[in-house]
Motif scaffolding. Structure first.
Motif, PDB file in Angstrom:
ATOM      1  N   GLY A   1     -32.318   7.983 -10.582  1.00 24.60           N
ATOM      2  CA  GLY A   1     -30.983   7.411 -10.447  1.00 24.60           C
ATOM      3  C   GLY A   1     -29.872   8.199 -11.095  1.00 24.60           C
ATOM      4  N   MET A   2     -30.161   9.390 -11.631  1.00 22.56           N
ATOM      5  CA  MET A   2     -29.132  10.202 -12.278  1.00 22.56           C
ATOM      6  C   MET A   2     -29.101  11.597 -11.674  1.00 22.56           C
ATOM      7  SD  MET A   2     -29.622   9.472 -16.348  1.00 22.56           S
ATOM      8  CE  MET A   2     -29.778   7.809 -17.012  1.00 22.56           C
ATOM      9  N   ARG A   3     -27.910  12.166 -11.574  1.00 20.44           N
ATOM     10  CA  ARG A   3     -27.799  13.578 -11.193  1.00 20.44           C
ATOM     11  C   ARG A   3     -28.194  14.441 -12.383  1.00 20.44           C
ATOM     12  NH1 ARG A   3     -22.682  15.727  -8.044  1.00 20.44           N
ATOM     13  NH2 ARG A   3     -21.544  14.962  -9.845  1.00 20.44           N
ATOM     14  N   ARG A   4     -28.977  15.482 -12.096  1.00 20.01           N
ATOM     15  CA  ARG A   4     -29.483  16.344 -13.152  1.00 20.01           C
ATOM     16  C   ARG A   4     -29.467  17.795 -12.685  1.00 20.01           C
ATOM     17  NH1 ARG A   4     -32.880  12.828 -16.506  1.00 20.01           N
ATOM     18  NH2 ARG A   4     -33.124  10.809 -15.472  1.00 20.01           N
ATOM     19  N   PHE A   5     -29.501  18.691 -13.669  1.00 19.30           N
ATOM     20  CA  PHE A   5     -29.725  20.108 -13.362  1.00 19.30           C
ATOM     21  C   PHE A   5     -31.210  20.272 -13.037  1.00 19.30           C
ATOM     22  CE2 PHE A   5     -26.026  20.470 -16.334  1.00 19.30           C
ATOM     23  CZ  PHE A   5     -25.126  21.027 -15.419  1.00 19.30           C
ATOM     24  N   VAL A   6     -31.519  20.780 -11.853  1.00 17.29           N
ATOM     25  CA  VAL A   6     -32.917  20.799 -11.416  1.00 17.29           C
ATOM     26  C   VAL A   6     -33.637  22.094 -11.774  1.00 17.29           C
ATOM     27  CG1 VAL A   6     -32.394  19.209  -9.532  1.00 17.29           C
ATOM     28  CG2 VAL A   6     -32.361  21.679  -9.107  1.00 17.29           C
ATOM     29  N   ASN A   7     -32.896  23.128 -12.159  1.00 15.97           N
ATOM     30  CA  ASN A   7     -33.541  24.413 -12.421  1.00 15.97           C
ATOM     31  C   ASN A   7     -33.723  24.718 -13.901  1.00 15.97           C
ATOM     32  OD1 ASN A   7     -33.968  25.136  -9.722  1.00 15.97           O
ATOM     33  ND2 ASN A   7     -31.875  25.912  -9.520  1.00 15.97           N
TER      34      ASN A   7
ATOM     35  N   GLU B   1     -21.586   9.804 -15.711  1.00 15.37           N
ATOM     36  CA  GLU B   1     -21.029   8.581 -15.139  1.00 15.37           C
ATOM     37  C   GLU B   1     -20.256   7.891 -16.253  1.00 15.37           C
ATOM     38  OE1 GLU B   1     -23.844   6.226 -12.545  1.00 15.37           O
ATOM     39  OE2 GLU B   1     -25.265   7.630 -13.469  1.00 15.37           O
ATOM     40  N   MET B   2     -19.007   7.550 -15.997  1.00 17.34           N
ATOM     41  CA  MET B   2     -18.152   6.954 -17.023  1.00 17.34           C
ATOM     42  C   MET B   2     -17.431   5.746 -16.448  1.00 17.34           C
ATOM     43  SD  MET B   2     -15.021   8.757 -19.170  1.00 17.34           S
ATOM     44  CE  MET B   2     -16.117   9.913 -19.987  1.00 17.34           C
ATOM     45  N   ARG B   3     -17.404   4.704 -17.233  1.00 15.90           N
ATOM     46  CA  ARG B   3     -16.649   3.522 -16.819  1.00 15.90           C
ATOM     47  C   ARG B   3     -16.003   2.895 -18.048  1.00 15.90           C
ATOM     48  NH1 ARG B   3     -19.764  -1.254 -17.401  1.00 15.90           N
ATOM     49  NH2 ARG B   3     -21.948  -0.873 -18.005  1.00 15.90           N
TER      50      ARG B   3
ATOM     51  N   GLY C   1     -25.957   9.331 -18.301  1.00 17.85           N
ATOM     52  CA  GLY C   1     -26.305  10.637 -17.769  1.00 17.85           C
ATOM     53  C   GLY C   1     -27.458  11.237 -18.539  1.00 17.85           C
ATOM     54  N   PRO C   2     -27.973  12.368 -18.071  1.00 12.85           N
ATOM     55  CA  PRO C   2     -29.129  12.995 -18.724  1.00 12.85           C
ATOM     56  C   PRO C   2     -28.810  13.647 -20.052  1.00 12.85           C
ATOM     57  CG  PRO C   2     -28.356  14.348 -16.901  1.00 12.85           C
ATOM     58  CD  PRO C   2     -27.580  13.076 -16.837  1.00 12.85           C
ATOM     59  N   MET C   3     -27.562  13.543 -20.484  1.00  9.11           N
ATOM     60  CA  MET C   3     -27.190  14.055 -21.815  1.00  9.11           C
ATOM     61  C   MET C   3     -27.220  12.949 -22.875  1.00  9.11           C
ATOM     62  SD  MET C   3     -24.610  12.788 -20.076  1.00  9.11           S
ATOM     63  CE  MET C   3     -24.475  14.105 -18.879  1.00  9.11           C
ATOM     64  N   VAL C   4     -27.410  11.704 -22.467  1.00 12.80           N
ATOM     65  CA  VAL C   4     -27.389  10.587 -23.416  1.00 12.80           C
ATOM     66  C   VAL C   4     -28.694  10.534 -24.202  1.00 12.80           C
ATOM     67  CG1 VAL C   4     -27.339   8.068 -23.631  1.00 12.80           C
ATOM     68  CG2 VAL C   4     -25.735   9.229 -22.084  1.00 12.80           C
ATOM     69  N   MET C   5     -28.574  10.322 -25.487  1.00 14.43           N
ATOM     70  CA  MET C   5     -29.718  10.355 -26.410  1.00 14.43           C
ATOM     71  C   MET C   5     -30.843   9.427 -25.972  1.00 14.43           C
ATOM     72  SD  MET C   5     -28.639   7.985 -29.645  1.00 14.43           S
ATOM     73  CE  MET C   5     -28.224   6.243 -29.402  1.00 14.43           C
ATOM     74  N   GLN C   6     -32.021   9.699 -26.533  1.00 19.72           N
ATOM     75  CA  GLN C   6     -33.181   8.833 -26.320  1.00 19.72           C
ATOM     76  C   GLN C   6     -33.032   7.533 -27.104  1.00 19.72           C
ATOM     77  OE1 GLN C   6     -37.235   9.798 -28.115  1.00 19.72           O
ATOM     78  NE2 GLN C   6     -37.556  10.404 -25.978  1.00 19.72           N
ATOM     79  N   GLY C   7     -32.383   7.589 -28.232  1.00 25.33           N
ATOM     80  CA  GLY C   7     -32.190   6.421 -29.089  1.00 25.33           C
ATOM     81  C   GLY C   7     -32.073   6.848 -30.531  1.00 25.33           C
ATOM     82  N   TYR C   8     -32.009   5.869 -31.436  1.00 25.87           N
ATOM     83  CA  TYR C   8     -31.957   6.162 -32.870  1.00 25.87           C
ATOM     84  C   TYR C   8     -33.377   6.152 -33.440  1.00 25.87           C
ATOM     85  CZ  TYR C   8     -26.943   5.317 -32.522  1.00 25.87           C
ATOM     86  OH  TYR C   8     -25.627   5.388 -32.170  1.00 25.87           O
ATOM     87  N   TRP C   9     -33.680   7.143 -34.251  1.00 24.99           N
ATOM     88  CA  TRP C   9     -35.024   7.330 -34.781  1.00 24.99           C
ATOM     89  C   TRP C   9     -35.504   6.083 -35.523  1.00 24.99           C
ATOM     90  CZ3 TRP C   9     -38.992  10.507 -34.210  1.00 24.99           C
ATOM     91  CH2 TRP C   9     -39.980  10.528 -35.197  1.00 24.99           C
TER      92      TRP C   9
END
Length: 546
Positions: A26-32, A373-375, A396-404
């Motif tokens: 569901g997200m646009r990503r760099f594929v290479n 994606e921004m809203r 987006g694919p730059m958003v963190m996994q979460g807080y440790w």
């Protein structure tokens, strides 16, 4: 934001290009991109004998840098997923340490080198590193704070030799690569976990924006892009941001490394040293807070310095002061200026305005980058229309996994489908430009440093004799904001409060001024301390234009 209707965007993101885009989950990503950022970083070794780093009297080529990386990686003795804490000021060994940790499959935990012994040890306890890499001063602080684990001092890093790093299987894109610490509004330090894909997306997002600017410039000049690239000298990037900040790590170190640029370190900020470095090293690129830009402009005038090598300047970290844009353009007529908006949790910028976009709407933070994606969300979470003010929410694919190891804190800001609540308030205009109208609750940005008031208040409230307190920011011409505090106490004075915060936290987090009196702090209708009124009362008493 660039769209598929933009022919230049279509060209630079076409199939087979480094910036090719695709849809996954569901997200646009760099594929290479590779699965492991270590594989991406390894390509920088190919820049060979070009100068990679200038750190005082130290000048390292790319070959030198990677040789030192290999030597340290050979002795780290860690397994994939082990945390490697890096605790040192900006210096060449910091970069060697990061590259070595990634090469061995480690997760680089980046400690705030300005922290107190207690702060540093709290972060260490949080991530439980297999090894700590520290400079002499921070090693002493850690031992003072009670850390007794394995530590390799920067002075003891092995010299390049024949030893080779161990073989390690590549990471998966979603595996943790780095942990960057960010204070929350609760005052508790949180470790934002950035994955391999997060970091690579952040870097490539910046590079894509620069490539778009290059192609647009070539089009305007009627010159082929290849011709411009063939005649472009090595870029020289001045690094002043701390490497434990995402801006220092990404824009200041990793992106220039991959591009084959020379990184010129500023060990301790001063206008004179910055101007000297710009002239001597022919610095072409610099990003910093407006405070630094004013320093460069004023010192350049005073010294009659030649700043003409500067070609790209990025500003961020606080609102752009009136007049700075014109002053800087007067000093550097050929410079391309830009601004951006991002945070640790997004591995860097999520919005950017460069060149004509920046000049036309310099009050904005630019437009959302291509994969963002921004809203703007209302209080009930629903999307708001253009021009309406609400919370900035991004995905987006730059958003963190979460807080440790903080699932509750993660759930507070990150939805199951990947939308991150930034805590910042703003709006999008009808052209998609982002305007920031307020920042994360109770945070002061002073000279580009984030200071969370709750963290400072926690220290003050723990002092004997304090009935209540409030820390907040007031306008300051040079620093953007100045942290001050109101304290209700019968026994304390302002100097004691400042000294206590400076001792328990980093010195830059101590209030610049403290007012102590017996009057209770004003409160709003729901019983919370009314910081808006406190700020207004303070600025009125001081005659400050808020």
């Amino acid at each position: 934001m660039a769209t598929q209707s933009d022919p230049i965007f279509e060209t630079v993101t076409a199939p087979g290009t480094p910036f090719e885009l695709g849809l996954r989950d569901g997200m646009r990503r760099f594929v290479n991109i590779p699965s492991d950022i270590g594989q991406m970083l390894e390509t920088a070794r190919g820049h060979g004998n070009r100068i990679a780093l200038v750190d005082g009297d130290i000048r390292l080529s790319f070959s030198d840098l990677f040789a030192r990386r290999d030597a340290l990686a050979a002795v780290l003795d860690i397994r994939r997923g082990d945390r490697v804490a890096i605790c040192m000021r900006n210096r060449s060994e910091w970069m060697v340490a990061f590259l070595a940790a990634i090469r061995c499959g480690g997760v680089a935990a980046l400690l705030n080198s300005r922290g107190s012994p207690a702060e540093l040890c709290a972060a260490i306890d949080d991530v439980a590193p297999a090894v700590v890499l520290a400079d002499r001063d921070r090693a002493a602080r850690l031992r003072e704070g009670g850390f007794a684990g394995r530590l390799i001092a920067a002075a003891d890093f092995p010299a390049p030799g024949d030893a080779l790093p161990p073989a390690v299987a590549p990471a998966n894109p979603g595996d943790p690569a780095a942990i960057l610490f960010t204070s929350g509004t609760t005052g508790r330090v949180k470790g934002a976990v950035l994955t391999h894909e997060n970091l690579m997306t952040g870097i490539l997002g910046m590079q894509l924006s620069g490539t778009m600017v290059l192609h647009n410039t070539a089009k305007q000049l009627g010159i082929p892009v290849a011709t411009i690239l063939a005649n472009l000298p090595q870029q020289s990037v001045m690094l002043a941001a701390p490497l434990f900040h995402i801006s220092g790590l990404g824009a200041g170190f990793l992106a220039p490394l991959l591009a084959g640029s020379k990184v010129v370190m500023v060990r301790r900020w001063s206008a004179e040293s910055a101007v000297d470095l710009i002239e001597r090293e022919q610095v072409t690129m610099f990003s910093g807070v407006p405070t630094m830009m004013w320093d460069i402009v004023n010192a350049g005038k005073h010294r009659g310095a030649n700043l003409s090598s500067l070609r790209n300047v990025g500003m961020g970290g606080q609102a752009l002061p009136v007049g700075l844009l014109d002053e800087f353009r007067a000093a550097c007529p050929d410079v391309v200026m830009g601004t951006g908006y991002g945070m640790t949790e997004t591995a860097g910028s999520v919005a950017m305005g460069v060149g004509a976009d920046f000049i036309r709407k310099s009050a904005s933070a630019g437009r959302a980058l291509s994969l963002v994606e921004m809203r703007i969300a209302g209080a009930d979470g629903t999307d708001l229309p253009a021009g309406a003010v609400g919370e900035i929410v991004v995905r987006g694919p730059m958003v963190m996994q979460g807080y440790w190891q903080q699932p509750e804190a993660t759930a507070d800001v990150l939805s199951p489908d990947g939308w991150l609540k930034t805590g910042d308030i703003g709006y999008l205009d009808d052209e998609g430009y982002l305007f920031i109208v307020d920042r994360a609750k109770d945070m002061v940005i002073s000279g580009g440093e984030n200071i969370y008031c709750a963290e400072v208040e926690r220290i003050i409230n723990a002092m004997p004799g304090v009935a209540e307190c409030a820390a907040f920011g007031i306008p300051d011409d040079r620093l953007g904001e100045l942290l001050v505090a109101r304290v209700v106490s019968e026994t304390l004075d302002g100097a004691a409060v400042i000294a206590e915060v400076a001792e328990k936290l980093a010195r830059y987090k101590a209030p610049a001024m403290v007012r102590v009196d017996l009057a209770p702090l004003p409160r709003n209708d729901v019983g919370k301390i009314d910081k808006r009124r406190l700020r207004a009362d303070w600025t009125q008493a001081e005659g400050i234009d808020a």
